[in-house]
Design an enzyme around this catalytic site. Structure first.
Site, PDB file in Angstrom:
ATOM      1  N   GLY A 148      -3.020   3.979   8.098  1.00  0.00           N
ATOM      2  CA  GLY A 148      -2.153   2.812   8.132  1.00  0.00           C
ATOM      3  C   GLY A 148      -1.570   2.678   9.533  1.00  0.00           C
ATOM      4  O   GLY A 148      -1.807   3.511  10.404  1.00  0.00           O
ATOM      5  N   HIS A 193      -1.299  -1.234  -4.195  1.00  0.00           N
ATOM      6  CA  HIS A 193      -2.574  -0.922  -3.530  1.00  0.00           C
ATOM      7  C   HIS A 193      -2.643   0.579  -3.289  1.00  0.00           C
ATOM      8  O   HIS A 193      -1.781   1.163  -2.615  1.00  0.00           O
ATOM      9  CB  HIS A 193      -2.644  -1.683  -2.203  1.00  0.00           C
ATOM     10  CG  HIS A 193      -3.947  -1.573  -1.490  1.00  0.00           C
ATOM     11  ND1 HIS A 193      -5.038  -2.346  -1.823  1.00  0.00           N
ATOM     12  CD2 HIS A 193      -4.332  -0.780  -0.461  1.00  0.00           C
ATOM     13  CE1 HIS A 193      -6.044  -2.040  -1.001  1.00  0.00           C
ATOM     14  NE2 HIS A 193      -5.637  -1.093  -0.175  1.00  0.00           N
ATOM     15  N   HIS A 197      -8.437   1.017  -3.866  1.00  0.00           N
ATOM     16  CA  HIS A 197      -9.333   0.804  -2.729  1.00  0.00           C
ATOM     17  C   HIS A 197     -10.021   2.125  -2.426  1.00  0.00           C
ATOM     18  O   HIS A 197      -9.400   3.052  -1.884  1.00  0.00           O
ATOM     19  CB  HIS A 197      -8.487   0.324  -1.532  1.00  0.00           C
ATOM     20  CG  HIS A 197      -9.239   0.179  -0.251  1.00  0.00           C
ATOM     21  ND1 HIS A 197      -8.593   0.025   0.962  1.00  0.00           N
ATOM     22  CD2 HIS A 197     -10.559   0.182   0.034  1.00  0.00           C
ATOM     23  CE1 HIS A 197      -9.487  -0.077   1.930  1.00  0.00           C
ATOM     24  NE2 HIS A 197     -10.691   0.017   1.400  1.00  0.00           N
ATOM     25  N   SER A 203       0.847  -1.199   0.000  1.00  0.00           N
ATOM     26  CA  SER A 203       0.000   0.000   0.000  1.00  0.00           C
ATOM     27  C   SER A 203       0.879   1.245   0.000  1.00  0.00           C
ATOM     28  O   SER A 203       1.713   1.429   0.894  1.00  0.00           O
ATOM     29  CB  SER A 203      -0.890   0.030   1.242  1.00  0.00           C
ATOM     30  OG  SER A 203      -1.426   1.334   1.400  1.00  0.00           O
ATOM     31  N   ASP A 252      -4.649   3.476  -1.573  1.00  0.00           N
ATOM     32  CA  ASP A 252      -5.674   3.770  -0.561  1.00  0.00           C
ATOM     33  C   ASP A 252      -6.232   5.162  -0.792  1.00  0.00           C
ATOM     34  O   ASP A 252      -5.600   6.172  -0.452  1.00  0.00           O
ATOM     35  CB  ASP A 252      -5.065   3.661   0.845  1.00  0.00           C
ATOM     36  CG  ASP A 252      -5.028   2.214   1.303  1.00  0.00           C
ATOM     37  OD1 ASP A 252      -3.962   1.764   1.777  1.00  0.00           O
ATOM     38  OD2 ASP A 252      -6.053   1.522   1.173  1.00  0.00           O
ATOM     39  N   MET A 308     -12.011   4.330  -0.371  1.00  0.00           N
ATOM     40  CA  MET A 308     -12.604   4.616   0.928  1.00  0.00           C
ATOM     41  C   MET A 308     -13.247   5.996   0.819  1.00  0.00           C
ATOM     42  O   MET A 308     -12.753   7.003   1.375  1.00  0.00           O
ATOM     43  CB  MET A 308     -11.524   4.580   2.021  1.00  0.00           C
ATOM     44  CG  MET A 308     -11.058   3.168   2.331  1.00  0.00           C
ATOM     45  SD  MET A 308      -9.570   3.117   3.324  1.00  0.00           S
ATOM     46  CE  MET A 308      -8.331   3.250   2.024  1.00  0.00           C
ATOM     47  N   MET A 348      -8.735   8.043  -0.040  1.00  0.00           N
ATOM     48  CA  MET A 348      -9.578   8.511   1.056  1.00  0.00           C
ATOM     49  C   MET A 348     -10.057   9.934   0.767  1.00  0.00           C
ATOM     50  O   MET A 348      -9.292  10.766   0.262  1.00  0.00           O
ATOM     51  CB  MET A 348      -8.783   8.496   2.373  1.00  0.00           C
ATOM     52  CG  MET A 348      -8.264   7.112   2.741  1.00  0.00           C
ATOM     53  SD  MET A 348      -7.378   7.153   4.321  1.00  0.00           S
ATOM     54  CE  MET A 348      -6.578   5.543   4.306  1.00  0.00           C
ATOM     55  N   ASP A 375      -6.559  -6.373   4.367  1.00  0.00           N
ATOM     56  CA  ASP A 375      -5.935  -5.049   4.389  1.00  0.00           C
ATOM     57  C   ASP A 375      -5.948  -4.461   5.800  1.00  0.00           C
ATOM     58  O   ASP A 375      -7.006  -4.185   6.352  1.00  0.00           O
ATOM     59  CB  ASP A 375      -6.744  -4.139   3.449  1.00  0.00           C
ATOM     60  CG  ASP A 375      -6.198  -2.745   3.359  1.00  0.00           C
ATOM     61  OD1 ASP A 375      -6.793  -1.928   2.630  1.00  0.00           O
ATOM     62  OD2 ASP A 375      -5.185  -2.439   4.011  1.00  0.00           O
ATOM     63  N   GLY A 388      -2.735  -3.940   9.099  1.00  0.00           N
ATOM     64  CA  GLY A 388      -2.008  -4.626  10.170  1.00  0.00           C
ATOM     65  C   GLY A 388      -1.387  -5.932   9.731  1.00  0.00           C
ATOM     66  O   GLY A 388      -1.109  -6.808  10.548  1.00  0.00           O
ATOM     67  N   MET A 442     -11.360  -5.875   5.586  1.00  0.00           N
ATOM     68  CA  MET A 442     -10.598  -4.903   6.364  1.00  0.00           C
ATOM     69  C   MET A 442     -10.268  -5.509   7.718  1.00  0.00           C
ATOM     70  O   MET A 442     -11.177  -5.917   8.458  1.00  0.00           O
ATOM     71  CB  MET A 442     -11.400  -3.612   6.536  1.00  0.00           C
ATOM     72  CG  MET A 442     -11.632  -2.832   5.251  1.00  0.00           C
ATOM     73  SD  MET A 442     -10.121  -2.399   4.394  1.00  0.00           S
ATOM     74  CE  MET A 442      -9.361  -1.286   5.586  1.00  0.00           C
TER      75      MET A 442
HETATM   76  C1  DX5 Z   1      -6.706   1.574   6.033  1.00  0.00           C
HETATM   77  C2  DX5 Z   1      -5.757   1.302   4.905  1.00  0.00           C
HETATM   78  C3  DX5 Z   1      -4.556   0.554   5.484  1.00  0.00           C
HETATM   79  C4  DX5 Z   1      -3.419   0.396   4.554  1.00  0.00           C
HETATM   80  C5  DX5 Z   1      -2.350  -0.556   5.058  1.00  0.00           C
HETATM   81  O1  DX5 Z   1      -7.630   2.517   5.649  1.00  0.00           O
HETATM   82  O2  DX5 Z   1      -6.410   0.569   3.900  1.00  0.00           O
HETATM   83  O3  DX5 Z   1      -5.026  -0.680   5.910  1.00  0.00           O
HETATM   84  O4  DX5 Z   1      -3.929  -0.141   3.393  1.00  0.00           O
HETATM   85  O5  DX5 Z   1      -2.224  -0.457   6.369  1.00  0.00           O
HETATM   86  P1  DX5 Z   1      -0.939  -1.045   7.134  1.00  0.00           P
HETATM   87  O6  DX5 Z   1       0.012   0.100   7.244  1.00  0.00           O
HETATM   88  O7  DX5 Z   1      -1.480  -1.535   8.430  1.00  0.00           O
HETATM   89  O8  DX5 Z   1      -0.365  -2.170   6.291  1.00  0.00           O
HETATM   90 ZN    ZN Z   2      -6.541  -0.309   1.603  1.00  0.00          ZN
END
Ligand code: DX5
Ligand code: ZN
Length: 223
Positions: free
Chosen positions: A144, A33, A66, A8, A35, A68, A37, A175, A177, A137
């Site tokens: 992240g 990936h 993705h 990501s 993200d 969001m 937002m 996705d 953690g 999720m």
């Molecule tokens: C949350 C995001 C995160 C990101 C990756 O909105 O979608 O999950 O992709 O997060 P980490 O840094 O936990 O890999």
């Molecule tokens: Zn994501």
């Protein structure tokens, strides 16, 4: 079952995204990936179609977008035109999930649905044939670097069983953690695409995790 890794860019240096893409590509990443937002569906604002478009000519990797965002219907054409290979919308972000998925596919792009940790997989009951991917999720969307939510593991197993029973080719992506410890847990539950931001871009051996994740083995017993 082959495990695919989707770093990501959320965790990368936004001033050096082209370099980040090159780095993970050289280290075996399969997807990128994005993200996205909008400050409404989640509090943060990150990037839009212009970023996807600017990176498209510089990578042959699969672009996994993705969304969001609230009202994802309004953004599908822009991300498809920018070069997205897959667009994932949140089931919680639209009242018209069937219509959105059909529009994504009509654009010639793979279609996915993301489920927040508290969202039941029952929301997929009437759209399974439209799904190329389900994004589970394992953190609450919006940032992240959050801790993995283990309560989603049974949801992954349930989805994998649904896919198997319906003889579908839908894949499960997880996705949030994802790190050396949680990656094997989600793969054992039935996930085959792993998103990782913090673990890959900030861990000292982060880039090596990409190859390590790809070697993980799926469930030893039929799901
Ligand atoms: C949350 C995001 C995160 C990101 C990756 O909105 O979608 O999950 O992709 O997060 P980490 O840094 O936990 O890999
Ligand atoms: Zn994501």
């Amino acid at each position: 079952m082959t495990i695919l890794v989707a770093p990501s860019l959320l965790a990368a240096d936004f001033g050096k995204l082209r370099e980040a893409v090159k780095l993970v590509e050289e280290n075996g990443a399969d997807w990128i990936h994005f993200d996205i937002m909008d400050g409404h569906f989640v509090p943060a604002i990150t990037m839009g179609p212009a970023v996807v478009q600017s990176l498209r000519p510089h990578s042959r990797l699969f672009f996994d977008v993705h969304l969001m965002v609230a009202n994802p219907e309004a953004h599908l054409e822009a991300f498809a035109a920018a070069g997205a290979d897959l667009i994932t919308v949140h089931a919680e972000a639209t009242a018209h999930l069937d219509r959105v998925l059909r529009r994504i596919k009509a654009l010639g792009v793979k279609a996915g649905v993301a489920l927040n940790p508290a969202t039941s997989p029952a929301v997929l009951d009437y759209v399974w044939p439209l799904l190329d991917l389900v994004l589970v999720m394992s953190v609450n969307p919006g940032a992240g670097g959050q801790p993995f939510i283990p309560e989603v593991l049974p949801k992954i197993s349930f989805l994998a069983q649904q896919i198997r029973e319906r003889a579908l080719s839908t894949v499960i992506e997880v996705d949030g953690g994802i790190n050396a410890e949680t990656a094997s847990q989600v793969v054992q539950a039935g996930a085959t695409v792993l998103v990782a931001g913090t673990a890959v871009f900030t861990g000292e051996d982060g880039l090596k995790l990409i190859q390590a994740f790809k070697l993980l083995k799926g469930p030893t017993r039929p799901i």
